[in-house]
Write an enzyme that holds these catalytic residues in place. Sequence first.
Site, PDB file in Angstrom:
ATOM      1  N   ASP A  18      28.053  35.533  19.901  1.00  0.00           N
ATOM      2  CA  ASP A  18      27.522  35.668  18.419  1.00  0.00           C
ATOM      3  C   ASP A  18      27.617  37.185  18.235  1.00  0.00           C
ATOM      4  O   ASP A  18      27.320  37.814  19.445  1.00  0.00           O
ATOM      5  CB  ASP A  18      26.178  35.328  18.379  1.00  0.00           C
ATOM      6  CG  ASP A  18      25.834  34.634  16.939  1.00  0.00           C
ATOM      7  OD1 ASP A  18      26.673  34.003  16.347  1.00  0.00           O
ATOM      8  OD2 ASP A  18      24.837  34.940  16.359  1.00  0.00           O
ATOM      9  N   HIS A  48      25.789  41.687   8.151  1.00  0.00           N
ATOM     10  CA  HIS A  48      26.258  40.648   8.092  1.00  0.00           C
ATOM     11  C   HIS A  48      25.580  39.922   7.121  1.00  0.00           C
ATOM     12  O   HIS A  48      24.295  39.765   6.977  1.00  0.00           O
ATOM     13  CB  HIS A  48      26.245  39.725   9.411  1.00  0.00           C
ATOM     14  CG  HIS A  48      27.082  38.430   9.393  1.00  0.00           C
ATOM     15  ND1 HIS A  48      26.368  37.108   9.428  1.00  0.00           N
ATOM     16  CD2 HIS A  48      28.471  38.365   9.360  1.00  0.00           C
ATOM     17  CE1 HIS A  48      27.408  36.420   9.346  1.00  0.00           C
ATOM     18  NE2 HIS A  48      28.631  36.904   9.525  1.00  0.00           N
ATOM     19  N   CYS A  80      23.554  26.556  17.342  1.00  0.00           N
ATOM     20  CA  CYS A  80      24.733  26.970  17.983  1.00  0.00           C
ATOM     21  C   CYS A  80      25.509  25.672  18.928  1.00  0.00           C
ATOM     22  O   CYS A  80      26.669  25.404  18.800  1.00  0.00           O
ATOM     23  CB  CYS A  80      25.272  28.330  18.444  1.00  0.00           C
ATOM     24  SG  CYS A  80      25.179  29.579  17.195  1.00  0.00           S
ATOM     25  N   LYS A 106      32.289  34.826  17.725  1.00  0.00           N
ATOM     26  CA  LYS A 106      32.504  34.149  16.508  1.00  0.00           C
ATOM     27  C   LYS A 106      31.162  34.748  15.641  1.00  0.00           C
ATOM     28  O   LYS A 106      30.288  35.478  16.078  1.00  0.00           O
ATOM     29  CB  LYS A 106      31.938  32.777  16.759  1.00  0.00           C
ATOM     30  CG  LYS A 106      30.571  32.540  17.405  1.00  0.00           C
ATOM     31  CD  LYS A 106      30.233  31.196  18.041  1.00  0.00           C
ATOM     32  CE  LYS A 106      28.830  31.039  18.630  1.00  0.00           C
ATOM     33  NZ  LYS A 106      27.717  31.415  17.807  1.00  0.00           N
ATOM     34  N   ASP A 155      26.318  31.504  23.856  1.00  0.00           N
ATOM     35  CA  ASP A 155      25.410  32.465  23.218  1.00  0.00           C
ATOM     36  C   ASP A 155      24.210  32.921  24.193  1.00  0.00           C
ATOM     37  O   ASP A 155      22.861  32.926  23.674  1.00  0.00           O
ATOM     38  CB  ASP A 155      24.989  32.242  21.767  1.00  0.00           C
ATOM     39  CG  ASP A 155      26.029  32.038  20.676  1.00  0.00           C
ATOM     40  OD1 ASP A 155      27.300  32.065  21.085  1.00  0.00           O
ATOM     41  OD2 ASP A 155      25.750  31.662  20.034  1.00  0.00           O
TER      42      ASP A 155
HETATM   43  C1  VGL Z   1      22.463  31.199  16.739  1.00  0.00           C
HETATM   44  C2  VGL Z   1      21.189  31.658  14.642  1.00  0.00           C
HETATM   45  C3  VGL Z   1      22.138  32.694  14.120  1.00  0.00           C
HETATM   46  C4  VGL Z   1      22.807  30.663  17.790  1.00  0.00           C
HETATM   47  C5  VGL Z   1      23.212  32.213  16.263  1.00  0.00           C
HETATM   48  O1  VGL Z   1      23.335  31.083  18.671  1.00  0.00           O
HETATM   49  O2  VGL Z   1      22.268  29.431  17.981  1.00  0.00           O
HETATM   50  N1  VGL Z   1      21.490  30.742  15.780  1.00  0.00           N
HETATM   51  N2  VGL Z   1      23.219  32.841  15.153  1.00  0.00           N
HETATM   52 ZN    ZN Z   2      24.452  34.846  14.601  1.00  0.00          ZN
END
Ligand code: VGL
Ligand code: ZN
Length: 197
Positions: free
Chosen positions: A46, A52, A151, A106, A8
């Site tokens: 992400d 969402h 994540c 994801k 991410d």
């Molecule tokens: C993430 C919060 C929401 C991450 C993704 O990549 O850690 N954190 N979506």
């Molecule tokens: Zn997210």
Amino acid sequence: MSALIVIDVQNDFCPGGALAVPEGDVIVPGINALMAEAEAVVLTQDWHPAGHSSFASQHAGQDPYGLIDMPYGPQVLWPDHCVIGSEGAAFHKDLTTDRAEMVIRKGFRHAIDSYSAFFENDHRTPTGLEGYLRSRGISTLTMVGLAADFCVAFSAIDAARLGFDVTVRMDLCRAIDLSGSLATAKQDMAQAGVTLA
Ligand code: VGL
Ligand code: ZN
């Protein structure tokens, strides 16, 4: 065989983004250097539909960073981020994406979030990454990216539970650190058998 999993590294998690992780961008040159030497490279992204269910904006009376109960368990509510096709969802402009042989997206189902690159937040619905890695004969993973305490940690713990040999390069991660979440994540990773380097 080993793979580098880059989690991410997207605009919304970097300074100026919707869910900015402090210093999220300073890890990019080090990640690029590691990618150049890796046997295989996987990037995660992400990737949420607008509206969402993990977005605080979808829950009346709730603020970002609050906690709610979802049918699959507790869920932190986030600012709107990484909306499919948006600039915020794009990889950081300096991230070298050419070496990536696989990009796994994801969080694309409206009703469920997915921190881990292996399973959605119900801890049951697979993303397909396990099968991809196993069918390529990959058993050793190095993980880097954002955010260390969400994540990256969820991905590393799932990978260790699935039997992969997992190292997280903490120097190439940065954390959100919500009320002690980084310390908890480190403990949970160590307990799951993840090597923290
Ligand atoms: C993430 C919060 C929401 C991450 C993704 O990549 O850690 N954190 N979506
Ligand atoms: Zn997210």
